[in-house]
Design a protein around this motif. Structure first.
Motif, PDB file in Angstrom:
ATOM      1  N   TRP A 166       0.827  -1.204   0.000  1.00  0.00           N
ATOM      2  CA  TRP A 166       0.000   0.000   0.000  1.00  0.00           C
ATOM      3  C   TRP A 166       0.865   1.261   0.000  1.00  0.00           C
ATOM      4  N   LEU A 167       1.934   1.265   0.781  1.00  0.00           N
ATOM      5  CA  LEU A 167       2.821   2.434   0.805  1.00  0.00           C
ATOM      6  C   LEU A 167       3.434   2.685  -0.566  1.00  0.00           C
ATOM      7  N   ASP A 168       3.706   1.615  -1.292  1.00  0.00           N
ATOM      8  CA  ASP A 168       4.241   1.766  -2.646  1.00  0.00           C
ATOM      9  C   ASP A 168       3.154   2.203  -3.624  1.00  0.00           C
ATOM     10  N   PHE A 169       1.917   1.787  -3.373  1.00  0.00           N
ATOM     11  CA  PHE A 169       0.781   2.120  -4.230  1.00  0.00           C
ATOM     12  C   PHE A 169       0.373   3.583  -4.073  1.00  0.00           C
ATOM     13  N   ARG A 170       0.263   4.054  -2.833  1.00  0.00           N
ATOM     14  CA  ARG A 170      -0.201   5.420  -2.568  1.00  0.00           C
ATOM     15  C   ARG A 170       0.939   6.417  -2.366  1.00  0.00           C
ATOM     16  N   LYS A 171       2.096   5.911  -1.949  1.00  0.00           N
ATOM     17  CA  LYS A 171       3.307   6.723  -1.766  1.00  0.00           C
ATOM     18  C   LYS A 171       3.107   7.954  -0.869  1.00  0.00           C
TER      19      LYS A 171
END
Length: 203
Positions: A166-171
């Motif tokens: 998720w952190l990589d998806f939403r950054k």
């Protein structure tokens, strides 16, 4: 069973990965729902008074929330190796990792909501910096002690992988794996699991 879900939610992804890994996914009906923190839906509030996803309605009609409770419930239903070890240090490590992962997501969501929902002149840079520090400190702790992610599959590993995804998806804090080669290597390997490939975030 019925799972109220959003395809972009990392908490939902954690539940779906758990369902696949425990062989229970075919027994769960997916019920998509849109949750807006500024516009609570009274009909959904009757199921989950926190207005969050995921929510699981069991075959017996019990309503379970949120993701740690649902995952623990699913883990109790299968006969294979438990994702939450039953006792000892391995149990507490798995639960601690899950708490760390969920906390990083919560901090990242706080940043995202600040940017999406608050007027620009009312945003707090100090608040967002404090939340970003939680995410980055958590990721740094995983990078330093990557061995805590080794060994048989646990709920802690699943939670960490879903948080990174998720952190990589939403950054909300940029690239979560930048300058974290140990964590990046572990994550790339974990992404090869069919359960992760089948639950990529969307939206």
């Amino acid at each position: 069973m019925k799972l109220y879900f959003s395809a972009a939610s990392p908490y939902v992804r954690k539940v779906r990965v758990t369902a696949i890994e425990t062989g229970l996914d075919a027994k769960i009906e997916l019920a998509p729902i849109t949750v807006d923190p500024t516009k609570p839906d009274p009909s959904y509030g009757a199921e989950n008074p926190l207005y969050k996803v995921p929510t699981l309605v069991t075959d017996g009609g019990e309503v379970l929330y949120d993701s740690p409770v649902i995952c623990a419930y699913l883990d109790s239903l299968h006969d294979g190796a438990k994702l939450i070890p039953p006792s000892g240090g391995a149990r507490w490590q798995a639960l601690r990792l899950e708490a760390l992962a969920d906390g990083m997501i919560e901090a990242g969501l706080s940043i995202r909501y600040e940017l999406l929902l608050r007027p620009e002149d009312k945003r707090s840079a100090a608040w967002m910096a404090g939340q970003a520090a939680k995410v980055n400190t958590g990721l740094d702790s995983l990078e330093r002690d990557i061995e805590q992610l080794a060994g048989p599959l646990t709920m802690g590993q699943i939670a960490v992988a879903c948080a990174i995804g998720w952190l990589d998806f939403r950054k909300p804090v940029g690239d979560p794996l930048d300058k974290r080669p140990n964590l990046a290597s572990w994550y790339r390997q974990f992404l090869k699991r069919p359960s992760m490939a089948a639950t990529m975030p969307q939206g």
